[in-house]
Motif scaffolding. Structure first.
Motif, PDB file in Angstrom:
ATOM      1  N   VAL A  18       0.836  -1.205   0.000  1.00  0.00           N
ATOM      2  CA  VAL A  18       0.000   0.000   0.000  1.00  0.00           C
ATOM      3  C   VAL A  18       0.869   1.253   0.000  1.00  0.00           C
ATOM      4  O   VAL A  18       0.593   2.228  -0.717  1.00  0.00           O
ATOM      5  CB  VAL A  18      -0.949  -0.010   1.217  1.00  0.00           C
ATOM      6  N   ALA A  19       1.941   1.233   0.795  1.00  0.00           N
ATOM      7  CA  ALA A  19       2.847   2.391   0.843  1.00  0.00           C
ATOM      8  C   ALA A  19       3.500   2.633  -0.509  1.00  0.00           C
ATOM      9  O   ALA A  19       3.615   3.777  -0.974  1.00  0.00           O
ATOM     10  CB  ALA A  19       3.911   2.170   1.920  1.00  0.00           C
ATOM     11  N   LEU A  20       3.920   1.539  -1.169  1.00  0.00           N
ATOM     12  CA  LEU A  20       4.542   1.669  -2.485  1.00  0.00           C
ATOM     13  C   LEU A  20       3.555   2.236  -3.496  1.00  0.00           C
ATOM     14  O   LEU A  20       3.915   3.075  -4.328  1.00  0.00           O
ATOM     15  CB  LEU A  20       5.047   0.304  -2.950  1.00  0.00           C
ATOM     16  N   LEU A  21       2.303   1.803  -3.426  1.00  0.00           N
ATOM     17  CA  LEU A  21       1.283   2.318  -4.330  1.00  0.00           C
ATOM     18  C   LEU A  21       1.044   3.813  -4.091  1.00  0.00           C
ATOM     19  O   LEU A  21       0.939   4.597  -5.043  1.00  0.00           O
ATOM     20  CB  LEU A  21      -0.019   1.541  -4.142  1.00  0.00           C
ATOM     21  N   LEU A  22       0.989   4.212  -2.811  1.00  0.00           N
ATOM     22  CA  LEU A  22       0.769   5.623  -2.495  1.00  0.00           C
ATOM     23  C   LEU A  22       1.940   6.485  -2.962  1.00  0.00           C
ATOM     24  O   LEU A  22       1.742   7.586  -3.501  1.00  0.00           O
ATOM     25  CB  LEU A  22       0.550   5.794  -0.988  1.00  0.00           C
ATOM     26  N   VAL A  23       3.156   5.982  -2.756  1.00  0.00           N
ATOM     27  CA  VAL A  23       4.342   6.723  -3.226  1.00  0.00           C
ATOM     28  C   VAL A  23       4.328   6.833  -4.741  1.00  0.00           C
ATOM     29  O   VAL A  23       4.663   7.882  -5.312  1.00  0.00           O
ATOM     30  CB  VAL A  23       5.632   6.016  -2.739  1.00  0.00           C
ATOM     31  N   SER A  24       3.909   5.749  -5.416  1.00  0.00           N
ATOM     32  CA  SER A  24       3.846   5.756  -6.867  1.00  0.00           C
ATOM     33  C   SER A  24       2.831   6.772  -7.371  1.00  0.00           C
ATOM     34  O   SER A  24       3.098   7.520  -8.317  1.00  0.00           O
ATOM     35  CB  SER A  24       3.483   4.352  -7.374  1.00  0.00           C
ATOM     36  N   VAL A  25       1.656   6.808  -6.728  1.00  0.00           N
ATOM     37  CA  VAL A  25       0.625   7.774  -7.131  1.00  0.00           C
ATOM     38  C   VAL A  25       1.107   9.200  -6.893  1.00  0.00           C
ATOM     39  O   VAL A  25       0.967  10.082  -7.743  1.00  0.00           O
ATOM     40  CB  VAL A  25      -0.683   7.502  -6.370  1.00  0.00           C
ATOM     41  N   ALA A  26       1.680   9.432  -5.720  1.00  0.00           N
ATOM     42  CA  ALA A  26       2.136  10.792  -5.386  1.00  0.00           C
ATOM     43  C   ALA A  26       3.310  11.229  -6.243  1.00  0.00           C
ATOM     44  O   ALA A  26       3.443  12.411  -6.586  1.00  0.00           O
ATOM     45  CB  ALA A  26       2.518  10.855  -3.905  1.00  0.00           C
ATOM     46  N   GLY A  27       4.177  10.290  -6.623  1.00  0.00           N
ATOM     47  CA  GLY A  27       5.369  10.655  -7.359  1.00  0.00           C
ATOM     48  C   GLY A  27       5.192  10.768  -8.848  1.00  0.00           C
ATOM     49  O   GLY A  27       6.059  11.296  -9.545  1.00  0.00           O
ATOM     50  N   GLY A  28       4.048  10.282  -9.380  1.00  0.00           N
ATOM     51  CA  GLY A  28       3.830  10.302 -10.814  1.00  0.00           C
ATOM     52  C   GLY A  28       3.079  11.519 -11.292  1.00  0.00           C
ATOM     53  O   GLY A  28       2.980  12.544 -10.608  1.00  0.00           O
ATOM     54  N   ALA A  29       2.512  11.385 -12.495  1.00  0.00           N
ATOM     55  CA  ALA A  29       1.811  12.505 -13.107  1.00  0.00           C
ATOM     56  C   ALA A  29       0.568  12.900 -12.321  1.00  0.00           C
ATOM     57  O   ALA A  29       0.195  14.072 -12.295  1.00  0.00           O
ATOM     58  CB  ALA A  29       1.437  12.159 -14.546  1.00  0.00           C
ATOM     59  N   LEU A  30      -0.075  11.919 -11.660  1.00  0.00           N
ATOM     60  CA  LEU A  30      -1.245  12.236 -10.855  1.00  0.00           C
ATOM     61  C   LEU A  30      -0.866  13.119  -9.674  1.00  0.00           C
ATOM     62  O   LEU A  30      -1.551  14.097  -9.368  1.00  0.00           O
ATOM     63  CB  LEU A  30      -1.908  10.947 -10.368  1.00  0.00           C
ATOM     64  N   GLY A  31       0.246  12.776  -9.025  1.00  0.00           N
ATOM     65  CA  GLY A  31       0.703  13.594  -7.903  1.00  0.00           C
ATOM     66  C   GLY A  31       1.195  14.961  -8.338  1.00  0.00           C
ATOM     67  O   GLY A  31       1.122  15.936  -7.576  1.00  0.00           O
ATOM     68  N   ALA A  32       1.708  15.058  -9.571  1.00  0.00           N
ATOM     69  CA  ALA A  32       2.204  16.346 -10.073  1.00  0.00           C
ATOM     70  C   ALA A  32       1.092  17.374 -10.156  1.00  0.00           C
ATOM     71  O   ALA A  32       1.340  18.582 -10.071  1.00  0.00           O
ATOM     72  CB  ALA A  32       2.857  16.157 -11.438  1.00  0.00           C
ATOM     73  N   SER A  33      -0.149  16.923 -10.306  1.00  0.00           N
ATOM     74  CA  SER A  33      -1.287  17.851 -10.349  1.00  0.00           C
ATOM     75  C   SER A  33      -1.509  18.536  -9.010  1.00  0.00           C
ATOM     76  O   SER A  33      -2.167  19.584  -8.954  1.00  0.00           O
ATOM     77  CB  SER A  33      -2.558  17.093 -10.751  1.00  0.00           C
ATOM     78  N   PHE A  34      -0.951  17.951  -7.940  1.00  0.00           N
ATOM     79  CA  PHE A  34      -1.097  18.529  -6.601  1.00  0.00           C
ATOM     80  C   PHE A  34       0.232  19.056  -6.063  1.00  0.00           C
ATOM     81  O   PHE A  34       0.410  19.189  -4.856  1.00  0.00           O
ATOM     82  CB  PHE A  34      -1.679  17.481  -5.639  1.00  0.00           C
ATOM     83  N   GLY A  35       1.162  19.305  -6.969  1.00  0.00           N
ATOM     84  CA  GLY A  35       2.441  19.876  -6.565  1.00  0.00           C
ATOM     85  C   GLY A  35       3.471  18.864  -6.125  1.00  0.00           C
ATOM     86  O   GLY A  35       4.515  19.246  -5.590  1.00  0.00           O
ATOM     87  N   LEU A  36       3.224  17.570  -6.325  1.00  0.00           N
ATOM     88  CA  LEU A  36       4.186  16.541  -5.934  1.00  0.00           C
ATOM     89  C   LEU A  36       4.943  16.071  -7.181  1.00  0.00           C
ATOM     90  O   LEU A  36       5.727  16.799  -7.728  1.00  0.00           O
ATOM     91  CB  LEU A  36       3.457  15.390  -5.228  1.00  0.00           C
ATOM     92  N   GLY A  37       4.734  14.833  -7.618  1.00  0.00           N
ATOM     93  CA  GLY A  37       5.384  14.354  -8.837  1.00  0.00           C
ATOM     94  C   GLY A  37       6.884  14.213  -8.725  1.00  0.00           C
ATOM     95  O   GLY A  37       7.612  14.412  -9.701  1.00  0.00           O
ATOM     96  N   PHE A  38       7.394  13.820  -7.547  1.00  0.00           N
ATOM     97  CA  PHE A  38       8.841  13.758  -7.308  1.00  0.00           C
ATOM     98  C   PHE A  38       9.512  12.587  -8.010  1.00  0.00           C
ATOM     99  O   PHE A  38      10.739  12.507  -8.037  1.00  0.00           O
ATOM    100  CB  PHE A  38       9.112  13.685  -5.797  1.00  0.00           C
ATOM    101  N   LEU A  39       8.741  11.651  -8.560  1.00  0.00           N
ATOM    102  CA  LEU A  39       9.321  10.541  -9.317  1.00  0.00           C
ATOM    103  C   LEU A  39       9.058  10.679 -10.821  1.00  0.00           C
ATOM    104  O   LEU A  39       9.426   9.801 -11.599  1.00  0.00           O
ATOM    105  CB  LEU A  39       8.750   9.194  -8.841  1.00  0.00           C
ATOM    106  N   GLY A  40       8.414  11.758 -11.194  1.00  0.00           N
ATOM    107  CA  GLY A  40       7.980  11.924 -12.570  1.00  0.00           C
ATOM    108  C   GLY A  40       9.114  12.290 -13.513  1.00  0.00           C
ATOM    109  O   GLY A  40      10.218  12.656 -13.112  1.00  0.00           O
TER     110      GLY A  40
END
Length: 427
Positions: A18-40
């Motif tokens: 679950v943690a890996l999935l959350l990090v993946s969501v936050a770090g990708g293009a979806l997370g970039a919409s909220f100012g995150l996207g650190f893995l993008g």
């Protein structure tokens, strides 16, 4: 649920997933919409034609060619391992290859009539097509394929795109000399593509978190204004040489240098407004060193041509020139105009089968490559994993379909008109 809580190992694995999935969501293009996207990262450059990576003498080496050769080496290695110590009781690679041989041997005999050795003439090509296609499909999804490559500079990009514009200017203004045509084409290129975006490279790498929104518009790499371009175009049309014009010299220098000249703002005035400053960094596009061979239409076309050419050879060898050629060239006087028209359709069908072969494999594998790129862009780390398994399955299915259609077309080619007629009467 109680069993899950009572097992610490399962609980730890579930929490980690679950943690890996959350990090993946936050770090990708979806997370970039909220100012995150650190893995993008930016979406890789997608091109239908294969890209050149080097020259071997005068031969342009394409990235898809490298992977085709690599797949060939794998097949040679498998054949060597399977045949170096042949025993009466097979094991290992010999057992694996004999399983494939037995499967296709039984398949071709069954399709060709059901009697032993009825389909022996088809066995070599059908099994080879299956092995080649499945290997090049599978090696095309290895890590690094499509994501590791060289930088196509702004100067190279301009060179590739300006040729069509120069041809259009030559046709529109035949009275212009080559210098005027080149200058006008370059001006029009900047006018049309000033908002096209490029990747800013930190040395040879793109840092994590530098997503699609961090791509640099061309007008911040090659500095110009619309008024400057209009003024230069007017000067060229009036027959003036702008080669030594300060503005044109600056544009040519910026193109040759190919680095970001100024900071820029993404989505200025919008909800995702972000300032970026990549001044001094090299800008360009990533041209991958490796690309799946089956995502290059030239590869699939070559395999289709080999398959259909061999089908014609089978037909001529089985029925003779008059027997097989009579399927396509029918005398309208003795057989009637309808039979003649059907023969023409049969000949056209041979061509359409080649085209169908080509685009079926190319379309499925190219779409799979785009799907993997999209999922890696949206969900880094985990998004690509289930789809890689799907691509492995699709790779086998497409290879089997290609091989089976070759077999069916081959069986149809060696069947005489009488065979078709009696088959129709049975039904």
């Amino acid at each position: 649920m109680g069993k899950l809580l009572s097992s610490p190992k399962i609980l730890v694995i579930a929490i980690a997933a679950v943690a890996l999935l959350l990090v993946s969501v936050a770090g990708g293009a979806l997370g970039a919409s909220f100012g995150l996207g650190f893995l993008g990262g930016p979406i890789p450059f997608i091109s239908i034609p294969a890209e050149r990576v080097a020259f071997i003498g005068s031969y342009p080496l394409l990235n898809s060619t490298i992977m085709f050769w690599f797949g060939g080496l794998i097949l040679i290695f498998i054949a060597w391992r399977a045949g170096r110590n042949v025993t009466d009781v097979p094991s290992g690679w010999q057992n694996f290859m004999e399983m494939i041989y037995d499967f296709f041997n039984n398949t071709v005999d069954g399709v060709a009539g059901g009697t032993p050795k009825a389909g022996r003439r088809f066995l070599a090509l059908v099994s080879t097509i299956f092995m080649v296609v499945v290997i090049i499909n599978w090696v095309g999804i290895l890590p690094g394929v499509g994501s590791v490559g060289r930088i196509e500079t702004i100067e190279e990009w301009v060179h590739h795109h300006i040729e069509d514009l120069e041809a259009a200017e030559h046709e529109k203004h035949p009275e212009y000399n080559d210098t005027q045509v080149h200058q006008l084409a370059l001006i029009h290129l900047l006018e049309e593509h000033g908002d096209d975006t490029f990747v800013a490279f930190d040395g040879m790498f793109v840092p994590l978190g530098q997503g699609e929104q961090a791509r640099v518009p061309l007008k911040h790499i090659v500095t110009f204004t619309d008024d400057e371009l209009h003024h230069l175009a007017d000067e060229v049309k009036h027959g003036e040489d702008i080669s030594h014009d300060p503005v044109f010299e600056r544009i040519e220098h910026d193109i040759h240098e190919g680095v970001v000249k100024e900071a820029f703002t993404y989505d200025a005035g919008g909800s995702s407004e972000t300032d970026y400053n990549f001044t001094g960094q090299t800008a360009g596009l990533l041209v991958p060193y490796l690309r799946g061979a089956s995502t290059d239409i030239n590869t699939t076309l070559a395999i289709a041509i080999v398959a259909m050419f061999t089908v014609q050879i089978w037909g001529f060898r089985a029925l003779g020139v008059s027997g097989y050629g009579g399927k396509f060239l029918v005398n309208p006087i003795s057989q009637g105009p309808i039979a003649t028209f059907v023969g023409v359709l049969e000949g056209f069908g041979e061509l359409t089968r080649t085209i169908s072969f080509t685009f079926r494999l190319f379309g499925n594998m190219f779409a799979g490559e785009i799907l993997l790129i999209a999922m890696a862009f949206l969900l880094p780390l985990v998004g690509i994993i289930p789809f890689m398994g799907l691509e492995l399955f699709v790779g086998v299915i497409q290879a089997y379909i290609f091989a089976m259609l070759t077999l069916v077309f081959g069986v149809m080619a060696v069947a005489s008109h009488g065979d078709h007629d009696s088959h129709a009467e049975d039904h």
